[in-house]
Scaffold this motif. Structure first.
Motif, PDB file in Angstrom:
ATOM      1  N   GLU A   1      -1.235   1.597  -1.136  1.00 35.72           N
ATOM      2  CA  GLU A   1      -2.399   1.220  -0.354  1.00 35.72           C
ATOM      3  C   GLU A   1      -2.143  -0.135   0.288  1.00 35.72           C
ATOM      4  OE1 GLU A   1      -5.791   1.263  -2.886  1.00 35.72           O
ATOM      5  OE2 GLU A   1      -5.778   3.454  -3.155  1.00 35.72           O
ATOM      6  N   VAL A   2      -2.910  -0.407   1.342  1.00 39.42           N
ATOM      7  CA  VAL A   2      -2.757  -1.691   2.033  1.00 39.42           C
ATOM      8  C   VAL A   2      -2.950  -2.842   1.042  1.00 39.42           C
ATOM      9  CG1 VAL A   2      -3.743  -3.204   3.797  1.00 39.42           C
ATOM     10  CG2 VAL A   2      -3.475  -0.760   4.260  1.00 39.42           C
TER      11      VAL A   2
ATOM     12  N   GLY B   1      -0.247  -1.919   6.718  1.00 42.58           N
ATOM     13  CA  GLY B   1      -0.874  -0.821   7.439  1.00 42.58           C
ATOM     14  C   GLY B   1      -0.187   0.507   7.198  1.00 42.58           C
TER      15      GLY B   1
ATOM     16  N   THR C   1      -4.003   4.458  10.729  1.00 43.79           N
ATOM     17  CA  THR C   1      -5.163   5.021  10.041  1.00 43.79           C
ATOM     18  C   THR C   1      -5.776   4.037   9.055  1.00 43.79           C
ATOM     19  OG1 THR C   1      -3.734   5.994   8.336  1.00 43.79           O
ATOM     20  CG2 THR C   1      -4.265   7.360  10.260  1.00 43.79           C
ATOM     21  N   ASP C   2      -4.983   3.019   8.710  1.00 44.31           N
ATOM     22  CA  ASP C   2      -5.477   2.004   7.769  1.00 44.31           C
ATOM     23  C   ASP C   2      -4.691   0.717   8.002  1.00 44.31           C
ATOM     24  OD1 ASP C   2      -6.894   0.791   5.773  1.00 44.31           O
ATOM     25  OD2 ASP C   2      -5.739   1.673   4.120  1.00 44.31           O
ATOM     26  N   GLY C   3      -5.384  -0.400   8.067  1.00 51.80           N
ATOM     27  CA  GLY C   3      -4.713  -1.681   8.241  1.00 51.80           C
ATOM     28  C   GLY C   3      -4.161  -1.862   9.640  1.00 51.80           C
ATOM     29  N   SER C   4      -3.112  -2.665   9.742  1.00 51.47           N
ATOM     30  CA  SER C   4      -2.499  -2.989  11.035  1.00 51.47           C
ATOM     31  C   SER C   4      -1.003  -3.193  10.851  1.00 51.47           C
ATOM     32  CB  SER C   4      -3.149  -4.248  11.632  1.00 51.47           C
ATOM     33  OG  SER C   4      -2.991  -5.341  10.745  1.00 51.47           O
TER      34      SER C   4
ATOM     35  N   GLU D   1       2.150   7.589   7.014  1.00 50.74           N
ATOM     36  CA  GLU D   1       1.148   8.022   6.029  1.00 50.74           C
ATOM     37  C   GLU D   1       1.720   8.959   4.974  1.00 50.74           C
ATOM     38  OE1 GLU D   1      -2.063  10.004   7.895  1.00 50.74           O
ATOM     39  OE2 GLU D   1      -0.848  11.599   8.786  1.00 50.74           O
TER      40      GLU D   1
END
Length: 420
Positions: free
Chosen positions: A157-158, A177, A133-136, A148
């Motif tokens: 947070e990333v 991520g 959902t965010d980053g890798s 998550e």
């Protein structure tokens, strides 16, 4: 007799209220437990089936110690499996303990279900087991990805630094991520940390080796044929099954876990019903005593003992039916409340509607009605023994020898002396 029983129930609503409450609570526990466990079982089975979608064969290695070193599935073995006809890809996994600390240094998640694994990207750079959902995902040492829920609990947070404890010293990693997962450990309130594959192997096994592997098939390939071709290639301490068989195994495990939970919750329902039996019996005993003359008049006009007993049991059946219906409604609300309350214990329940089948409904009706009638059976038998002559008495019970004893200042008189 049925109309008489109905009139008696309506005439004694206040006195029967405690009976209704006792049965209602017991039925609510029973039906709520059955609905709750059915709902959890259905949700986890659905999640289990989803987690094995696209898996043709799953391989599990039961790690041994060989010359002081742990071994599993080697990269060479996975490469040979990948060359089989019908195989599209082979993904190796390693896993072990990984505890994530929040900014205050406290462990996030239940200790026994905090796990770590490896990020295994395919040719497209994505790992099909996780949706980011965010980053890798991490691609080198010093990087991690978090599920998550864990990231939200730690407010990470990333790009943030995250302290992670594994089998060695606590280390600080950079978060690259955040992902979603159907992993059962995360669903049970734990956490999942993804490392780069080479780092995960050094942490949990040995370079170039894996604990588990999943095989995906090419379009049109048969999973059973792939399984037959895989078995000769894996070590003796490993086991291979089709994805469908693994999903069934996990579903069976879930059923066993739900069965244990079911028995524990039903024990509370049994206690409530056990106490309710005495309350019901006491209530109907008082009702029979109050209606002695009425029941005697019914005997005088031709009602048999069995008819009187059946009329009392019919009253109990009506009370049990009403209490069961209301109790089932409360049971549905109780099941919904239990599912919502699990969030307070950091237990993530897969989404889905309440599963209200016919079994909880029929069980609720059967338990409520039968328990009420069972508890009222003895008072009903006593009611059937009331003789017609009792209708001529002005008291609520049949005279006995003991009741004719008169008390005087000097002591009780016998019935014969009292008659003088």
């Amino acid at each position: 007799m049925f109309r008489t029983a109905l009139r008696n129930v309506l005439a004694h609503k206040a006195r029967l209220l405690m009976t209704v409450l006792a049965v209602m609570l017991g039925v609510a526990f029973v039906s709520g437990t059955l609905i709750f466990t059915d709902t959890l079982s259905h949700a986890f089975r659905k999640q289990s089936a989803k987690s094995y979608e696209g898996v043709a064969v799953g391989i599990t290695s039961y790690v041994d110690i060989d010359d002081g070193e742990e071994t599993g599935l080697s990269q060479r073995t996975l490469d040979r499996i990948g060359e089989l006809d019908g195989v599209a890809s082979v993904t190796g996994r390693v896993n072990g303990f990984a505890g994530v600390g929040d900014p205050d240094g406290k462990l996030i998640g239940a200790e026994w279900s905090n796990t770590g694994s490896n990020f295994a990207p395919g040719k497209d750079g994505e790992d099909p087991a996780y949706d980011f959902t965010d980053g890798s995902g991490p691609v080198r040492d010093g990087q991690i990805a978090l599920d998550e829920d864990t990231a939200a609990k730690g407010e990470f947070e990333v790009g943030d630094k995250v302290r992670v404890a594994t089998n060695g010293p606590v280390r600080e990693f950079t978060l690259t991520g955040v992902f979603t997962t159907d992993d059962g450990a995360v669903g049970a309130g734990g956490s999942l940390v993804l490392f780069d594959t080479s780092l995960a192997q050094r942490l949990y096994l040995k370079p170039g080796h894996f604990h588990d592997a999943t095989v995906t098939s090419a379009p049109g390939a048969d999973d059973e044929r792939i399984l037959d071709a895989v078995k000769p290639l894996i070590p003796e301490n490993s086991e291979a099954k089709t994805g469908a068989a693994l999903a069934e195994d996990q579903a069976w495990t879930i059923e066993q876990d739900m069965s244990s939970l079911n028995q524990m919750l039903l024990s509370f329902a049994g206690i409530a019903l056990f106490v309710g039996v005495f309350l019901i019996a006491n209530t109907f005993t008082m009702l029979v005593a109050q209606r002695t003359r009425d029941l005697a008049l019914m005997r005088a006009v031709g009602a048999s003992r069995k008819q009187i007993t059946r009329s009392v049991l019919a009253e109990a059946g009506l009370v049990g039916l009403v209490a069961s219906v209301v109790g089932f409604g409360l049971g549905v609300a109780l099941a919904a409340g239990l599912r919502s309350g699990m969030a307070a214990f950091d237990m993530k329940v897969p989404g889905g509607p309440l599963v209200i089948g016919t079994t909880p409904l029929m069980t609720a009706l059967a338990v409520g009605i039968l328990v009420t009638m069972f508890a009222a059976w003895l008072p009903g038998r006593r009611a059937g023994r009331i003789p017609p002559v009792a209708a001529m008495n002005s008291v609520h019970a049949v005279p006995t020898t003991k009741s004719l004893v008169c008390a005087t200042p000097s002591g009780p008189l016998s019935p014969r002396s009292a008659s003088r």
